[in-house]
Design an enzyme around this catalytic site. Structure first.
Site, PDB file in Angstrom:
ATOM      1  CB  SER A 132      -0.942  -0.036   1.213  1.00 23.33           C
ATOM      2  OG  SER A 132      -1.774   1.105   1.246  1.00 23.33           O
ATOM      3  CE1 TYR A 146      -0.241   4.775  -5.503  1.00 23.55           C
ATOM      4  CE2 TYR A 146       0.242   6.258  -3.678  1.00 23.55           C
ATOM      5  CZ  TYR A 146       0.464   5.075  -4.350  1.00 23.55           C
ATOM      6  OH  TYR A 146       1.396   4.184  -3.875  1.00 23.55           O
ATOM      7  CE  LYS A 150      -0.928   1.833  -3.637  1.00 25.06           C
ATOM      8  NZ  LYS A 150      -0.581   0.410  -3.888  1.00 25.06           N
TER       9      LYS A 150
END
Length: 278
Positions: A132, A146, A150
């Site tokens: 992660s 992003y 994640k």
């Protein structure tokens, strides 16, 4: 007999370094990547199988796992490392690029896990490590694509670790900070030239870029070594610890996220990441 690890995204960065580390320490390694020709160096090692796995291509996932089992007799652990980052003002990111961000960073690991689970259930054992990011813990401006991917990967990992523990499978998450020593920043930079950013954001983008440039300069210089050692620890330490934080650069933000109250934490983050006078 030696244990076997399958790693995605081994053409560079953490994946390549982890493949070397595990192989050096006696593991068999299935080092996968979209373009296997990039893995010639790894392919020269006797206990490493380099093959093609594109997390957006289901057939390649199934074939890669089958080839690894055929070569080494089984797979004991997988590391979902393949990924990339889209960074820009959300309004300038096309929907198709948002979908690609999730295809690679979220649905890709899901498909790899789905494909390996029958093998793990048959063995009644298995280890899954998902790579992660600190940005799976805290949100940052211009990082919404992003961040979203994640955050999703973290929630997914935390949820499935309960159900997979019932069949002998352990799930873990490794959360690196800034990684200037890999090609991740270059790939991410190449993904930012989308729709023009509205002029209204210009001053904010300039100030934010300057701020992030300072963070990159302050990134942990041993990030690759620390992350790969942490991946090895996560796979081999025999615990059910869920999260591992390998680099020092983001620990103050992570500590603030978990220990401060919401009001105090958000005030701190706004003071840091909302440029003054804008």
């Amino acid at each position: 007999m030696s244990k076997t690890l399958l790693i995605t995204g081994c053409s560079s960065g953490f994946g390549k370094a982890a493949a070397h580390l595990f192989a050096k320490r006696g593991w068999n390694v299935v080092a996968t990547m979209r373009h296997p020709e990039a893995g010639k160096e790894l392919a020269e090692l006797p206990n490493v199988l380099v093959n093609r796995l594109d997390v957006q291509d289901h057939a390649s996932i199934v074939a890669s796992i089958a080839e690894g089992i055929g070569r080494f007799g089984g797979i004991d652990a997988i590391v979902n490392n393949a990924g990339f980052g889209v960074y820009n003002i959300f309004e300038a990111v096309p929907l198709e690029k948002m979908r690609e961000q999730f295809d690679v960073n979220v649905f890709g690991p899901m498909e790899v896990i789905r494909a390996i689970l029958p093998h793990f259930r048959e063995k009644k054992a298995g280890m899954i490590v998902n790579i992660s990011s600190g940005m799976g813990i805290f949100g940052l401006p211009t990082g919404s694509p992003y961040n979203a991917s994640k955050f999703a990967l973290e929630g997914f990992s935390e949820a499935i670790q309960y159900e997979l523990a019932a069949v002998g499978v352990t799930v873990k998450i490794v959360e690196p900070g800034a990684v200037p020593a890999t090609n991740f920043p270059a790939r991410s930079a190449a993904e930012t030239g989308f729709s023009p950013v509205p002029e209204d954001y210009a001053a904010f983008c300039k100030a934010t870029a300057d701020l992030f440039s300072g963070f990159i300069k302050g990134a942990d210089k041993d990030a690759v070594t620390k992350v790969t050692e942490t991946i090895f620890t996560a796979v081999t330490d025999g615990t059910d610890q869920l999260r591992y934080l390998p680099t020092d650069d983001i620990k103050p933000l992570v500590t603030a996220r978990w220990k401060k109250g919401e009001t105090e934490y958000m005030a701190m983050m706004r003071n840091t990441f909302m440029p003054k006078g804008i």
